[in-house]
Design a protein around this motif. Structure first.
Motif, PDB file in Angstrom:
ATOM      1  N   GLN A 172       0.823  -1.200   0.000  1.00 51.61           N
ATOM      2  CA  GLN A 172       0.000   0.000   0.000  1.00 51.61           C
ATOM      3  C   GLN A 172       0.865   1.261   0.000  1.00 51.61           C
ATOM      4  O   GLN A 172       0.541   2.250  -0.650  1.00 51.61           O
ATOM      5  CB  GLN A 172      -0.923  -0.001   1.229  1.00 51.61           C
ATOM      6  CG  GLN A 172      -1.746   1.276   1.410  1.00 51.61           C
ATOM      7  CD  GLN A 172      -2.754   1.498   0.308  1.00 51.61           C
ATOM      8  OE1 GLN A 172      -3.077   0.574  -0.440  1.00 51.61           O
ATOM      9  NE2 GLN A 172      -3.256   2.712   0.186  1.00 51.61           N
ATOM     10  N   LEU A 173       1.997   1.213   0.726  1.00 53.95           N
ATOM     11  CA  LEU A 173       2.910   2.365   0.744  1.00 53.95           C
ATOM     12  C   LEU A 173       3.422   2.667  -0.659  1.00 53.95           C
ATOM     13  O   LEU A 173       3.437   3.833  -1.090  1.00 53.95           O
ATOM     14  CB  LEU A 173       4.088   2.078   1.685  1.00 53.95           C
ATOM     15  CG  LEU A 173       5.175   3.165   1.733  1.00 53.95           C
ATOM     16  CD1 LEU A 173       4.614   4.434   2.372  1.00 53.95           C
ATOM     17  CD2 LEU A 173       6.391   2.670   2.500  1.00 53.95           C
ATOM     18  N   THR A 176       0.758   4.315  -2.826  1.00 55.57           N
ATOM     19  CA  THR A 176       0.622   5.751  -2.590  1.00 55.57           C
ATOM     20  C   THR A 176       1.831   6.504  -3.134  1.00 55.57           C
ATOM     21  O   THR A 176       1.692   7.644  -3.614  1.00 55.57           O
ATOM     22  CB  THR A 176       0.464   6.048  -1.091  1.00 55.57           C
ATOM     23  OG1 THR A 176       1.620   5.578  -0.372  1.00 55.57           O
ATOM     24  CG2 THR A 176      -0.767   5.358  -0.523  1.00 55.57           C
ATOM     25  N   THR A 356       0.413   6.745   5.094  1.00 56.82           N
ATOM     26  CA  THR A 356       0.572   5.295   5.111  1.00 56.82           C
ATOM     27  C   THR A 356       1.513   4.846   6.221  1.00 56.82           C
ATOM     28  O   THR A 356       1.374   3.743   6.755  1.00 56.82           O
ATOM     29  CB  THR A 356       1.103   4.808   3.740  1.00 56.82           C
ATOM     30  OG1 THR A 356       0.260   5.311   2.708  1.00 56.82           O
ATOM     31  CG2 THR A 356       1.111   3.287   3.662  1.00 56.82           C
ATOM     32  N   ALA A 415      -5.809   6.338   4.299  1.00 62.99           N
ATOM     33  CA  ALA A 415      -4.472   5.836   3.974  1.00 62.99           C
ATOM     34  C   ALA A 415      -3.820   5.074   5.119  1.00 62.99           C
ATOM     35  O   ALA A 415      -2.999   4.183   4.879  1.00 62.99           O
ATOM     36  CB  ALA A 415      -3.573   6.994   3.539  1.00 62.99           C
ATOM     37  N   TRP A 416      -4.154   5.397   6.356  1.00 61.90           N
ATOM     38  CA  TRP A 416      -3.492   4.682   7.458  1.00 61.90           C
ATOM     39  C   TRP A 416      -4.375   3.584   8.042  1.00 61.90           C
ATOM     40  O   TRP A 416      -3.943   2.871   8.946  1.00 61.90           O
ATOM     41  CB  TRP A 416      -3.049   5.659   8.549  1.00 61.90           C
ATOM     42  CG  TRP A 416      -4.096   6.152   9.498  1.00 61.90           C
ATOM     43  CD1 TRP A 416      -5.050   7.070   9.250  1.00 61.90           C
ATOM     44  CD2 TRP A 416      -4.262   5.757  10.871  1.00 61.90           C
ATOM     45  NE1 TRP A 416      -5.819   7.282  10.371  1.00 61.90           N
ATOM     46  CE2 TRP A 416      -5.353   6.493  11.385  1.00 61.90           C
ATOM     47  CE3 TRP A 416      -3.600   4.871  11.720  1.00 61.90           C
ATOM     48  CZ2 TRP A 416      -5.801   6.351  12.698  1.00 61.90           C
ATOM     49  CZ3 TRP A 416      -4.050   4.732  13.026  1.00 61.90           C
ATOM     50  CH2 TRP A 416      -5.132   5.471  13.503  1.00 61.90           C
TER      51      TRP A 416
END
Length: 506
Positions: A172-173, A176, A356, A415-416
């Motif tokens: 996911q990081l 982004t 993230t 995002a987190w």
């Protein structure tokens, strides 16, 4: 965690960078004048706009932008081209089940990266028909769908249990990061090609005549760089030890485990991990070959439904309507072209990237379920505030900035929490015999709902404007109910312990 484990996880996560760039590039490409004219979203008779995007009222005013006229089928064409990528991703996720089990995770990720590169070339060299670019995007989607299943699965199978969630969230990081790279590169391209272009104020006899197409062709062809990069780097990484054991290649699996743990094959840590994997493989074989139907057996079906619904709700938070069409949303709120296309998307994508990191910390400290609960409540609040502030923008600039701040906070909230958790969760909850199939269910759900969102997004924004955020607020409320009362926590368990816990809860 040693340096090699980190290198393996980061390299495999580059599949997320491809996904992120593909998502991020379309937000800017869709508002490039040359792209809009080339594919007949708009036409241009030579009229110009001022710095604020308003019509020129006198010859003494400085001309800044082209005054494009929207075609009747613009929303439909935009939805088809954008969503064709997600349709390909849906098909790719289904292919991953077979390919990942037959050829292995590592080799299939390499193949997927090569497919992505081919699709990028087709997009960048597209003829003047929406069909060709849609096919190119569908092909890149095949790669993203396949790697969306296999990259997190591969990482989870080479990462130590205590940091598996953190390393899996690298996917996911990198997604982004890919979005912010696309935003920066293509916003610079837009700035130099769409501000004060040649021909402003001169009458054009053919309103559909092309203007120079370098801007969007460069933006799409640049995808070849990360595509080839992933294919090359993956060739240096080991195969999954769990997959090797499932193919009776135990010696190779021991060597991979030794390399991952920076020790010898005779080390007790390596032997313990190898024994656990071998026992899991033996139990899997004793039960016979797996099938899709097994995902709905009494022992496994709960985790199947959890995974499917988790990815469904992730998309209906509305995140990809913001990421795909954010420049148009900012324009709807009342910002200038420059702010809507360059400044605000870069800030938003940077917020998405930075946010993230708390997720990588919280996913192990707070747990998967806790992050989902917190995130759904936060997103619901900020969707409602975005709509509320957008109804007051006629009162002045302050309300416009309140509205855009709410969008940024919504992206932070996503995002987190809901950004990394579904990918980590689906990669760790299924037993080995159905792990790829189970992960594919989640990825298919993600891309199916992503496709729906991408296709109807332009029409929703055109019909409802910022009221669309209320729809997503309602979806976030349902996501909270689902997270609070249905999701089972999986923090801190190794893959074999996970099987035991989920079997007892099914």
């Amino acid at each position: 965690m040693n340096s090699f484990q980190f290198l393996v996880a980061v390299t495999a996560s580059l599949g997320g960078l491809l996904f992120g760039y593909e998502c991020g590039v379309m937000n800017v490409v869709l508002v490039m004048d040359a792209f809009r004219i080339f594919f007949k979203f708009h036409n241009w008779n030579g009229d110009a706009l001022d710095e604020n995007g308003k019509k020129i009222k006198s010859d003494t005013q400085e001309k800044w932008y082209r005054d494009l006229k929207e075609a009747d089928n613009k929303a439909m064409l935009e939805g088809v081209i954008t969503s064709s990528f997600v349709l390909g991703a849906l098909c790719g996720a289904l292919m991953a089940t077979y390919l990942g089990e037959k050829f292995g995770r590592q080799r299939t990720i390499m193949i997927g990266a090569c497919i992505f590169t081919c699709g990028a070339i087709i997009q960048g060299l597209s003829a003047r028909t929406w069909i060709m670019i849609a096919i190119g995007r569908l092909i890149t989607g095949l790669s993203i769908g396949c790697n969306g299943v296999l990259c997190p699965t591969y990482i989870s199978e080479v990462a130590p249990a205590k940091i598996r969630g953190t390393l899996s969230s690298c996917y996911q990081l990198m997604t982004t990061f890919g979005i912010i790279v696309a935003a920066i590169i293509n916003s610079i391209v837009w700035y130099y090609t769409n501000i004060k272009p040649e021909g402003l104020g001169k009458i054009r006899s053919n309103i559909w005549e092309e203007v120079p197409n370098f801007e969007w062709r460069f933006a799409l062809l640049f995808q070849v760089v990360p595509g080839l990069g992933l294919a090359i780097l993956m060739s240096f990484l080991p195969k999954s030890p769990r997959w090797l054991c499932s193919k009776d290649r135990d010696e190779e699996a021991a060597e991979v485990l030794a390399k991952l743990n920076a020790t010898s094959t005779s080390d007790s840590v390596v032997q313990e991990e190898l024994k656990a994997i071998q026992e899991d493989v033996a139990a899997t074989r004793a039960a016979g070959s797996s099938s899709v139907g097994e995902l709905f057996s009494p022992v496994i079906r709960r985790r199947t439904f959890i995974t499917f619904l988790m990815q469904l709700f992730q998309q209906w938070t509305g995140i990809n309507v913001i990421m795909y069409y954010q420049s148009q949303i900012y324009g709807e709120i009342g910002f200038t072209k420059f702010m809507s296309t360059v400044v605000l998307p870069i800030i938003n994508n940077f917020v998405n990237f930075i946010s993230t990191f708390p997720g990588m910390w919280g996913i192990e400290r707070l747990g998967r379920k806790t992050l989902l609960i917190i995130g759904s409540l936060m997103m619901m609040v900020f969707h409602i505030s975005t709509w509320a502030f957008s109804t007051q923008t006629f009162r002045g600039k302050m309300w416009q900035y309140f509205a855009v701040a709410s969008i940024f906070l919504m992206v932070f909230s996503f995002a987190w929490t809901w950004g990394p958790v579904p990918w980590v969760y689906q990669a760790e909850v299924f037993p080995l015999r159905v792990r790829v199939k189970g992960s594919a269910v989640g990825t298919v759900s993600n891309f199916l709902n992503n496709w729906i969102i991408a296709f109807v997004g332009p029409a929703l924004m055109k019909a409802w404007s910022t009221k669309t955020f209320l729809l997503f607020a309602a979806a976030c409320l349902l996501a909270w109910i689902y997270s609070q009362f249905y999701v089972i926590e999986s923090k801190g368990l190794n893959l074999e312990e996970m099987d035991a816990k989920m079997a007892g809860k099914a």
